[in-house]
Design a protein around this motif. Structure first.
Motif, PDB file in Angstrom:
ATOM      1  N   ALA A  29     -48.223 -53.625  13.743  1.00 48.23           N
ATOM      2  CA  ALA A  29     -48.035 -53.739  12.302  1.00 48.23           C
ATOM      3  C   ALA A  29     -49.683 -54.950  11.674  1.00 48.23           C
ATOM      4  CB  ALA A  29     -46.803 -54.432  11.902  1.00 48.23           C
ATOM      5  N   GLY A  30     -50.705 -54.218  12.364  1.00 47.12           N
ATOM      6  CA  GLY A  30     -51.440 -54.782  11.783  1.00 47.12           C
ATOM      7  C   GLY A  30     -52.149 -56.330  12.301  1.00 47.12           C
ATOM      8  N   ARG A  31     -51.496 -56.380  13.310  1.00 52.12           N
ATOM      9  CA  ARG A  31     -51.831 -57.834  13.539  1.00 52.12           C
ATOM     10  C   ARG A  31     -52.796 -57.368  14.986  1.00 52.12           C
ATOM     11  NH1 ARG A  31     -51.545 -60.309  10.129  1.00 52.12           N
ATOM     12  NH2 ARG A  31     -52.893 -61.663  10.951  1.00 52.12           N
ATOM     13  N   TRP A  32     -53.287 -58.886  15.967  1.00 51.38           N
ATOM     14  CA  TRP A  32     -53.839 -58.679  16.680  1.00 51.38           C
ATOM     15  C   TRP A  32     -52.918 -59.298  17.944  1.00 51.38           C
ATOM     16  CZ3 TRP A  32     -54.584 -62.231  21.165  1.00 51.38           C
ATOM     17  CH2 TRP A  32     -55.340 -62.235  22.015  1.00 51.38           C
ATOM     18  N   PHE A  33     -52.800 -58.424  18.931  1.00 48.25           N
ATOM     19  CA  PHE A  33     -51.455 -59.058  19.745  1.00 48.25           C
ATOM     20  C   PHE A  33     -51.863 -58.989  21.589  1.00 48.25           C
ATOM     21  CE2 PHE A  33     -46.851 -58.440  18.641  1.00 48.25           C
ATOM     22  CZ  PHE A  33     -47.322 -57.659  17.174  1.00 48.25           C
ATOM     23  N   ALA A  34     -51.367 -60.232  22.082  1.00 50.15           N
ATOM     24  CA  ALA A  34     -51.715 -60.517  23.464  1.00 50.15           C
ATOM     25  C   ALA A  34     -51.314 -60.120  24.391  1.00 50.15           C
ATOM     26  CB  ALA A  34     -51.801 -62.009  23.827  1.00 50.15           C
ATOM     27  N   ASP A  35     -50.050 -59.487  23.929  1.00 43.72           N
ATOM     28  CA  ASP A  35     -48.732 -58.944  24.667  1.00 43.72           C
ATOM     29  C   ASP A  35     -48.930 -57.300  24.520  1.00 43.72           C
ATOM     30  OD1 ASP A  35     -46.445 -57.317  26.029  1.00 43.72           O
ATOM     31  OD2 ASP A  35     -45.369 -59.522  25.684  1.00 43.72           O
ATOM     32  N   THR A 377     -55.749 -64.935  13.438  1.00 46.12           N
ATOM     33  CA  THR A 377     -54.927 -65.241  14.795  1.00 46.12           C
ATOM     34  C   THR A 377     -53.321 -65.135  13.807  1.00 46.12           C
ATOM     35  OG1 THR A 377     -54.369 -67.807  14.535  1.00 46.12           O
ATOM     36  CG2 THR A 377     -55.476 -67.257  16.150  1.00 46.12           C
ATOM     37  N   GLY A 378     -53.177 -64.665  12.962  1.00 41.53           N
ATOM     38  CA  GLY A 378     -52.040 -65.235  12.041  1.00 41.53           C
ATOM     39  C   GLY A 378     -51.571 -66.632  11.749  1.00 41.53           C
ATOM     40  N   GLY A 379     -51.697 -67.156  12.494  1.00 40.36           N
ATOM     41  CA  GLY A 379     -50.798 -68.023  12.585  1.00 40.36           C
ATOM     42  C   GLY A 379     -51.626 -69.112  11.457  1.00 40.36           C
ATOM     43  N   VAL A 380     -50.447 -70.335  11.080  1.00 40.26           N
ATOM     44  CA  VAL A 380     -50.599 -71.355  10.246  1.00 40.26           C
ATOM     45  C   VAL A 380     -51.253 -72.772  10.592  1.00 40.26           C
ATOM     46  CG1 VAL A 380     -49.086 -72.059   8.547  1.00 40.26           C
ATOM     47  CG2 VAL A 380     -48.749 -70.307   9.415  1.00 40.26           C
ATOM     48  N   MET A 381     -51.902 -73.106   9.648  1.00 38.93           N
ATOM     49  CA  MET A 381     -52.911 -74.201   9.563  1.00 38.93           C
ATOM     50  C   MET A 381     -51.595 -75.507   9.357  1.00 38.93           C
ATOM     51  SD  MET A 381     -56.812 -74.486   8.174  1.00 38.93           S
ATOM     52  CE  MET A 381     -56.218 -73.162   7.039  1.00 38.93           C
ATOM     53  N   ARG A 382     -52.103 -76.325   9.758  1.00 34.60           N
ATOM     54  CA  ARG A 382     -50.778 -78.398   9.353  1.00 34.60           C
ATOM     55  C   ARG A 382     -51.343 -78.349   7.782  1.00 34.60           C
ATOM     56  NH1 ARG A 382     -49.928 -82.158  13.736  1.00 34.60           N
ATOM     57  NH2 ARG A 382     -52.265 -83.211  13.302  1.00 34.60           N
ATOM     58  N   TYR A 383     -52.348 -78.539   7.617  1.00 35.39           N
ATOM     59  CA  TYR A 383     -53.193 -78.601   6.137  1.00 35.39           C
ATOM     60  C   TYR A 383     -54.833 -78.074   6.310  1.00 35.39           C
ATOM     61  CZ  TYR A 383     -53.785 -83.588   8.755  1.00 35.39           C
ATOM     62  OH  TYR A 383     -54.257 -84.141   9.755  1.00 35.39           O
ATOM     63  N   ALA A 384     -55.096 -78.337   5.421  1.00 31.02           N
ATOM     64  CA  ALA A 384     -56.966 -78.031   5.213  1.00 31.02           C
ATOM     65  C   ALA A 384     -57.365 -79.484   5.871  1.00 31.02           C
ATOM     66  CB  ALA A 384     -57.612 -77.802   4.136  1.00 31.02           C
ATOM     67  N   ALA A 439     -56.606 -75.147  14.196  1.00 32.59           N
ATOM     68  CA  ALA A 439     -55.734 -75.142  15.444  1.00 32.59           C
ATOM     69  C   ALA A 439     -54.597 -74.210  14.622  1.00 32.59           C
ATOM     70  CB  ALA A 439     -55.279 -75.786  15.449  1.00 32.59           C
ATOM     71  N   ALA A 440     -54.024 -73.167  14.706  1.00 33.44           N
ATOM     72  CA  ALA A 440     -53.870 -72.303  13.681  1.00 33.44           C
ATOM     73  C   ALA A 440     -51.991 -72.486  15.363  1.00 33.44           C
ATOM     74  CB  ALA A 440     -53.918 -70.904  14.012  1.00 33.44           C
ATOM     75  N   TRP A 441     -50.932 -72.443  13.819  1.00 33.83           N
ATOM     76  CA  TRP A 441     -49.979 -73.521  14.581  1.00 33.83           C
ATOM     77  C   TRP A 441     -48.679 -72.013  14.448  1.00 33.83           C
ATOM     78  CZ3 TRP A 441     -48.639 -78.457  16.736  1.00 33.83           C
ATOM     79  CH2 TRP A 441     -49.786 -79.334  16.855  1.00 33.83           C
ATOM     80  N   THR A 442     -47.436 -72.049  15.643  1.00 34.54           N
ATOM     81  CA  THR A 442     -46.636 -70.545  15.704  1.00 34.54           C
ATOM     82  C   THR A 442     -45.530 -71.336  14.842  1.00 34.54           C
ATOM     83  OG1 THR A 442     -46.212 -70.833  17.754  1.00 34.54           O
ATOM     84  CG2 THR A 442     -48.339 -70.251  17.304  1.00 34.54           C
ATOM     85  N   ARG A 480     -45.697 -61.727  12.564  1.00 29.02           N
ATOM     86  CA  ARG A 480     -46.725 -62.065  12.782  1.00 29.02           C
ATOM     87  C   ARG A 480     -46.757 -63.455  13.995  1.00 29.02           C
ATOM     88  NH1 ARG A 480     -48.498 -65.420   7.746  1.00 29.02           N
ATOM     89  NH2 ARG A 480     -48.754 -66.384   9.283  1.00 29.02           N
ATOM     90  N   MET A 481     -45.365 -63.822  14.236  1.00 28.45           N
ATOM     91  CA  MET A 481     -45.669 -65.018  15.227  1.00 28.45           C
ATOM     92  C   MET A 481     -45.090 -64.534  16.902  1.00 28.45           C
ATOM     93  SD  MET A 481     -42.471 -67.941  15.990  1.00 28.45           S
ATOM     94  CE  MET A 481     -42.379 -68.936  16.637  1.00 28.45           C
ATOM     95  N   LEU A 482     -44.467 -62.742  16.857  1.00 31.70           N
ATOM     96  CA  LEU A 482     -44.932 -61.880  17.622  1.00 31.70           C
ATOM     97  C   LEU A 482     -45.788 -62.226  18.376  1.00 31.70           C
ATOM     98  CD1 LEU A 482     -41.535 -59.427  17.273  1.00 31.70           C
ATOM     99  CD2 LEU A 482     -41.363 -61.715  18.529  1.00 31.70           C
ATOM    100  N   ALA A 483     -46.139 -61.453  17.764  1.00 30.59           N
ATOM    101  CA  ALA A 483     -48.754 -61.327  17.456  1.00 30.59           C
ATOM    102  C   ALA A 483     -48.775 -62.397  18.462  1.00 30.59           C
ATOM    103  CB  ALA A 483     -49.338 -61.413  16.790  1.00 30.59           C
ATOM    104  N   THR A 484     -48.677 -63.913  17.855  1.00 31.79           N
ATOM    105  CA  THR A 484     -48.989 -65.028  18.450  1.00 31.79           C
ATOM    106  C   THR A 484     -48.158 -64.999  20.440  1.00 31.79           C
ATOM    107  OG1 THR A 484     -47.137 -66.887  17.925  1.00 31.79           O
ATOM    108  CG2 THR A 484     -49.698 -65.966  16.928  1.00 31.79           C
TER     109      THR A 484
END
Length: 560
Positions: A29-35, A377-384, A439-442, A480-484
């Motif tokens: 689905a267009g994401r980078w997957f480790a698995d 990574t598709g993750g989410v920063m907590r804040y800038a 850091a990019a959070w999941t 996006r979460m599965l990709a992490t």
């Protein structure tokens, strides 16, 4: 950089760079997957049937296992009450790994969010998720015990009597494993949103039939009865809180969201007689006064939130460490139903202020959260400009800097006889540690996916197209979460009991806390799962998101 640290960090990075051999898997689905196997399943489709196949694979691999630890007992109502807890990360799999306080403390927030996930799964399908229901009840009872000990209730009473106080004086929401009765200082940022989340969860569970009101002990009722006078005493909605990130104290929209939703829940349940004891400890003459008082607090909370959306703590000068625009914790606005409450109460939102429908408010919040997405990574920063676990955080040099900052602000606080200066600590960490990739959070991805799945269920009978929109959102964030999820061939650096960093293969098929970056002297960067993998709270949010999206057969049958 000190020579000793420089030599060790260079060696650490060389080993990390050489050992990590993960390559991009199928598109997934267009994401980078480790698995790669998980990527192929995701690529196959997103119907409930496909999501169930993903759930089955994750279950088989142990990805969705939520470790519940028998932690002993605490005294509640004069008797020993057994407690089970969800720790922050895996503290039993490899006892030589040190996760700082995460290895030695219980965090109420993580535990409550995990319990909530188990409850939601059971309420969606009581047969399929019967075991999760049992776990959810056990965790809720345990959390109630931990917040209803004599020491905890005494802290509630003291704050109600004296008004807002220091961090140590608040009820303790992070507990040392050796002091679950909370009788000793915990030196933590206790001014946050955790006990409020627990109170909301308990009342929500009673309202929806997951718990019976008769299951609440006398001490539990005292705890719940303290909520309204406590929030009034500390200056709701405009007092300063450290929030879910447990950092600087500020007037936070995310905390107001949890508390306003909680007060609204109290208003409804106390008024219909289900939990009349909620008004017993309020400083009002009768139930009518209590109702009017809580109504006023809810209105004040909603108006303050409406004024602030979509920002977290906009009341401070832009250069202040307290100033915050977008923040990942704004997901609580969605999770706790603030868009619906704002729309129903006809509260103007934003600047310029205007009345909005619930979906319009949701769009404003989601747009703010999208500014925090990490495209790599598709993750989410907590804040800038978040400096916690920023580039090279897990190295000898940066950890020496962080320790020196902590020691300095602690010594200054002891000299003053006051709380730690969290603003100074935050400013120094941001200034003195390397700048670069945050850091990019999941776990926010799972929270968003689960929220969207619930909204899909709640709107399907009244708005077919809106339900379709929510399901698409849910699947987007789930993928996006599965990709992490971690795969084979990933390595990270962990601290062991000897005080040194060791390069270790990342546990396979687990939910990372976040994805962190290393940058060597040549500027080459490597992104790996943080040492705190798995994050059990993140595991619970993924389990909930997958389960809710896997049980929408009736939605799929209608073409969603």
């Amino acid at each position: 950089m000190r020579p000793f640290h420089q030599q060790n960090d260079q060696s650490l990075m060389r080993e990390l760079m050489s050992r990590n051999r993960v390559r991009k898997g199928p598109e997934g689905a267009g994401r980078w997957f480790a698995d790669h196997a998980l990527a192929r399943l995701v690529e196959a489709g997103d119907s409930p049937t496909h999501v169930r196949a993903v759930e089955a694979l994750l279950t088989e691999r142990g990805t969705l296992d939520l470790p519940v630890i028998e932690a002993g007992s605490v005294r509640v109502d004069g008797a020993a009450r057994r407690v089970s807890i969800v720790a922050a990360t895996d503290i039993t799999g490899d006892p030589t790994v040190r996760h700082g306080e995460m290895s030695a403390m219980f965090y109420l927030r993580d535990h409550v969010q995990s319990a909530s996930a188990m409850m939601e799964l059971f309420l969606r399908d009581p047969v399929r998720y019967a075991a999760e229901g049992d776990t959810g009840r056990e965790l809720i009872h345990s959390a109630l015990h931990l917040m209803s000990t004599p020491a905890q209730l005494a802290r509630f009473a003291a704050v109600v009597e004296r008004g807002d106080t220091g961090q140590e004086d608040w009820p303790h929401i992070s507990l040392w494993f050796g002091d679950l009765d909370a009788e000793k200082p915990n030196t933590w940022r206790n001014k946050q949103d955790s006990f409020q989340m627990l109170a909301f969860l308990v009342l929500d569970a009673v309202e929806r039939g997951f718990l019976g009101a008769n299951e609440l002990l006398a001490a539990h009722r005292k705890f719940l009865g303290f909520v309204v006078p406590f929030l009034r005493a500390v200056g709701f909605p405009r007092y300063e809180s450290s929030g879910s990130w447990e950092e600087v104290a500020a007037r936070r929209t995310s905390v107001m969201a949890v508390e306003t939703a909680l007060l609204h829940k109290i208003r409804v349940l106390a008024d219909n007689g289900v939990l009349g004891f909620l008004a017993d400890r309020a400083d009002t003459a009768d139930s009518a006064d209590f109702t009017a008082s809580v109504d006023a607090m809810v209105d004040a909370g909603l108006r303050e939130i409406g004024r602030r959306i979509p920002f977290e703590s906009p009341d401070y000068a832009p250069g202040s460490v307290r100033h915050r625009r977008a923040d990942a914790s704004l997901v609580y606005l969605l999770m706790y139903g603030l868009p619906e409450l704002l729309a129903e109460s006809r509260i103007p939102v934003g600047a310029p202020a205007r009345l909005m429908t619930a979906p319009e408010v949701e769009t404003v919040v989601l747009d703010a959260l999208r500014t925090l997405e990490d495209p790599v990574t598709g993750g989410v920063m907590r804040y800038a400009e978040d400096s916690y676990q920023r580039v090279n955080f897990h190295t000898y040099e940066v950890q020496a800097t962080v320790r020196a900052i902590k020691d300095k602000v602690k010594a200054e606080a002891e000299a003053r006889g006051d709380d730690l200066d969290l603003d100074r600590k935050q400013e120094m960490r941001g200034r003195l540690t390397p700048r670069g990739r945050e850091a990019a959070w999941t776990h926010p991805l799972g929270q968003l996916a689960a929220w969207a799945a619930r909204r899909c269920r709640n709107t399907q009978e009244v708005d077919h197209e809106q339900a379709r929109h929510y399901r698409e959102l849910g699947v987007h964030y789930l993928n996006r979460m599965l990709a992490t999820v971690t795969g084979e061939g990933q390595w990270h650096a962990v601290l062991r009991e000897d005080g040194d960093y060791h390069v270790r293969e990342v546990p396979h098929f687990r939910v990372p806390e976040c994805l962190v970056t290393y940058r060597d002297d040549r500027g080459d960067e490597l992104i790996v799962p943080s040492p705190h993998t798995p994050l059990n709270w993140g595991t619970a949010t993924l389990k909930m998101a997958v389960g809710l999206l896997a049980t929408e057969d009736h939605v799929a049958a209608r073409g969603l």
